[in-house]
Design a protein around this motif. Structure first.
Motif, mmCIF file in Angstrom:
data_model
loop_
_atom_site.group_PDB
_atom_site.id
_atom_site.type_symbol
_atom_site.label_atom_id
_atom_site.label_comp_id
_atom_site.label_asym_id
_atom_site.label_seq_id
_atom_site.Cartn_x
_atom_site.Cartn_y
_atom_site.Cartn_z
ATOM 1 N N ALA A 269 13.453 16.892 111.074
ATOM 2 C CA ALA A 269 13.387 18.308 110.708
ATOM 3 C C ALA A 269 14.026 19.177 111.787
ATOM 4 O O ALA A 269 14.756 20.125 111.481
ATOM 5 C CB ALA A 269 11.942 18.738 110.467
ATOM 6 N N GLU A 270 13.776 18.851 113.038
ATOM 7 C CA GLU A 270 14.362 19.614 114.138
ATOM 8 C C GLU A 270 15.886 19.509 114.144
ATOM 9 O O GLU A 270 16.578 20.496 114.341
ATOM 10 C CB GLU A 270 13.808 19.127 115.484
ATOM 11 N N GLU A 271 16.393 18.303 113.929
ATOM 12 C CA GLU A 271 17.840 18.109 113.924
ATOM 13 C C GLU A 271 18.491 18.853 112.758
ATOM 14 O O GLU A 271 19.529 19.484 112.918
ATOM 15 C CB GLU A 271 18.191 16.618 113.876
ATOM 16 N N VAL A 272 17.875 18.780 111.592
ATOM 17 C CA VAL A 272 18.409 19.485 110.420
ATOM 18 C C VAL A 272 18.369 20.993 110.658
ATOM 19 O O VAL A 272 19.354 21.700 110.418
ATOM 20 C CB VAL A 272 17.630 19.102 109.142
ATOM 21 N N ALA A 273 17.236 21.491 111.136
ATOM 22 C CA ALA A 273 17.090 22.925 111.391
ATOM 23 C C ALA A 273 18.087 23.395 112.448
ATOM 24 O O ALA A 273 18.688 24.471 112.317
ATOM 25 C CB ALA A 273 15.662 23.240 111.820
ATOM 26 N N LYS A 274 18.271 22.589 113.476
ATOM 27 C CA LYS A 274 19.232 22.922 114.537
ATOM 28 C C LYS A 274 20.638 23.044 113.947
ATOM 29 O O LYS A 274 21.371 23.990 114.257
ATOM 30 C CB LYS A 274 19.195 21.837 115.618
ATOM 31 N N SER A 275 21.001 22.116 113.074
ATOM 32 C CA SER A 275 22.321 22.153 112.434
ATOM 33 C C SER A 275 22.475 23.384 111.551
ATOM 34 O O SER A 275 23.524 24.025 111.538
ATOM 35 C CB SER A 275 22.540 20.888 111.600
#
Length: 112
Positions: A95-101
């Motif tokens: 979720a963090e990686e997706v949100a960061k992107s």
């Protein structure tokens, strides 16, 4: 943090709600809200910012970039709700990686 803490406090005051009410709406601790608004939280997770945005009836963009939504009562759109729901279904790291992107993409579009 681009004054996220100030923007959260400002929006909370616009809605005339307490830190406790915000914490209940966003399902985070009152202590965290207090520390966040005082600038003591150095890194806020995108998922947490999304919860706060929903609780404050605004967008992550407005909280991140300080775009006021005062006087506007807007509900999250279909795709915002779907994005939020999808993020909540992912494990925290993903979720963090997706949100960061997504935030990186948003910032790129906003700066062009």
């Amino acid at each position: 943090m681009n004054n996220v803490e100030f923007n959260i406090a400002e929006r909370r005051h616009e809605l005339k709600i307490t830190q406790e009410e915000l914490s209940n709406r966003a399902d985070i601790s009152t202590n965290y809200v207090s520390r966040l608004e005082r600038g003591e939280v150095k890194h806020i997770r995108a998922e947490t910012l999304a919860k706060i945005a929903v609780a404050l009836d605004t967008t992550m963009d407005a909280l991140f970039n300080g775009k006021s939504v005062s006087g506007q009562k807007r509900a999250a759109g279909k795709y915002e709700k779907q994005l939020y729901s999808t993020l909540n279904q992912l494990d925290q790291g993903t979720a963090e990686e997706v949100a960061k992107s997504i935030l990186k993409l948003m910032n790129t579009k906003l700066n062009n």
